[in-house]
Scaffold this active site. Sequence first.
Site, mmCIF file in Angstrom:
data_model
loop_
_atom_site.group_PDB
_atom_site.id
_atom_site.type_symbol
_atom_site.label_atom_id
_atom_site.label_comp_id
_atom_site.label_asym_id
_atom_site.label_seq_id
_atom_site.Cartn_x
_atom_site.Cartn_y
_atom_site.Cartn_z
ATOM 1 C CD GLN A 9 -13.071 -1.807 -1.600
ATOM 2 O OE1 GLN A 9 -12.349 -1.795 -0.629
ATOM 3 N NE2 GLN A 9 -14.329 -2.215 -1.544
ATOM 4 C CG ASP A 62 -13.683 6.228 -1.242
ATOM 5 O OD1 ASP A 62 -13.725 6.126 0.002
ATOM 6 O OD2 ASP A 62 -12.630 6.100 -1.890
ATOM 7 C CG HIS A 118 -8.325 -0.047 -3.207
ATOM 8 N ND1 HIS A 118 -7.523 -1.114 -2.872
ATOM 9 C CD2 HIS A 118 -9.045 0.259 -2.080
ATOM 10 C CE1 HIS A 118 -7.738 -1.437 -1.611
ATOM 11 N NE2 HIS A 118 -8.645 -0.630 -1.118
ATOM 12 N NE ARG A 142 -10.816 -5.547 -0.132
ATOM 13 C CZ ARG A 142 -9.988 -4.576 0.237
ATOM 14 N NH1 ARG A 142 -10.491 -3.456 0.692
ATOM 15 N NH2 ARG A 142 -8.680 -4.690 0.110
ATOM 16 C CB CYS A 173 -14.276 1.178 -0.545
ATOM 17 S SG CYS A 173 -13.770 2.897 -0.345
ATOM 18 N NE ARG A 195 -3.964 0.442 1.876
ATOM 19 C CZ ARG A 195 -5.209 0.525 2.351
ATOM 20 N NH1 ARG A 195 -5.468 1.299 3.398
ATOM 21 N NH2 ARG A 195 -6.202 -0.141 1.796
HETATM 22 N N1 NVA Z 1 -10.099 6.603 -1.509
HETATM 23 C C1 NVA Z 1 -9.784 6.152 -0.181
HETATM 24 C C2 NVA Z 1 -9.986 4.679 -0.084
HETATM 25 C C3 NVA Z 1 -9.725 4.077 1.263
HETATM 26 C C4 NVA Z 1 -9.896 2.599 1.261
HETATM 27 C C5 NVA Z 1 -8.363 6.534 0.155
HETATM 28 O O1 NVA Z 1 -7.490 6.403 -0.710
HETATM 29 O O2 NVA Z 1 -8.119 6.963 1.280
HETATM 30 N N1 CP Z 2 -11.544 -0.396 1.820
HETATM 31 C C1 CP Z 2 -10.284 -0.416 2.315
HETATM 32 O O1 CP Z 2 -9.300 -0.608 1.598
HETATM 33 O O2 CP Z 2 -10.206 -0.208 3.654
HETATM 34 P P1 CP Z 2 -8.883 -0.065 4.526
HETATM 35 O O3 CP Z 2 -8.264 1.263 4.200
HETATM 36 O O4 CP Z 2 -9.359 -0.164 5.927
HETATM 37 O O5 CP Z 2 -7.946 -1.186 4.150
#
Ligand code: NVA
Ligand code: CP
Length: 317
Positions: A130, A222, A127, A291, A263, A100
């Site tokens: 997801q 989101d 992502h 997931r 998500c 990540r």
């Molecule tokens: N768009 C959000 C998704 C979190 C799972 C982010 O990148 O923070």
């Molecule tokens: N949806 C998702 O990726 O959640 P987290 O940021 O908690 O992993």
Amino acid sequence: MLKAFLTGDELDGKELNYLLELAELFKLKKFDFKPLKGKKIVLLFQKPSTRTRVSMEVGINELGGYSIYLSQSETQWSRGESMADTAKTLSLFFDAIGARVIEHKDLEDLAENAKVPVINALSNRYHPLQMLADLFTIKELKGKIKGIKIAWIGDGNNVCNSLILGASKLGSHLIISSPKGYEPSKEIIEKAITYSKRSLGSIKLIDEPKEAVKNADIIYTDSFISMGMEREAEERLKAFLPKYQVNSELLSLAKKNVSFLHCLPAFRGREVTGEVIDGDKSEVWRQAENRLHTFKAFLCYIFLKKKKLDNLFKKVS
Ligand code: NVA
Ligand code: CP
């Protein structure tokens, strides 16, 4: 073997469908299957996570594999060691790398230099894990993905980008409603137009959310302020609110049996009201659970030969 899963675009429609079927087996039939015995996977995270981390750790464990979680701050990456050197080192110890990252470019550098598959656990642009859970959830709820109208309301972000790539290959009708300057990238939209022609789906950008959700089967939103965008918080909230908030009024304009997806993590009172996300149309907990099932299917897909997978299907279905 899939060398990298960075955007979601690496899989075609047939492969996506296959994976969704495999995930269904994992969800519906509890069977003892340990294809990852002896496999080690490192999870290298530069940003916080709840769902991605736990679904990956639990999924790897349930399939007999072994994982190690490394936050960036605990590695030499935090002191400037390059992604290339990090990738080369991790490849000596692990069979796959889940990462990540803040900058998608770091993931590309990791994949370019790794000798093992690299899996995107979220970047600023995509992502894909997801997306697998999202498609699975839509299929579970509506019985199919082809012809399903998905209205994405809000930020055309990482989650939106990967969803567009996957859903357009499976023939859904995507409507994206974002403020000016916050739409998904042109490149993604162009790809989706091409994929939709083949899959008989469609994609449209509609500025007005009330118009976008008309007849929608799915409404998806989101956070308006993704991780790493905190500095833009004020200007983003100004651009998104109140127009792009998913509230009961917006929901009432969609199909009667519309489902709400997010998500997570969610910020109640911003992109969605508590009434909607905690209401009877909300399927966000189902989506979060999925997931795990989709990640397990994905792991089998990257580590097992197709013939072995087909045999598994025959045995348990
Ligand atoms: N768009 C959000 C998704 C979190 C799972 C982010 O990148 O923070
Ligand atoms: N949806 C998702 O990726 O959640 P987290 O940021 O908690 O992993």
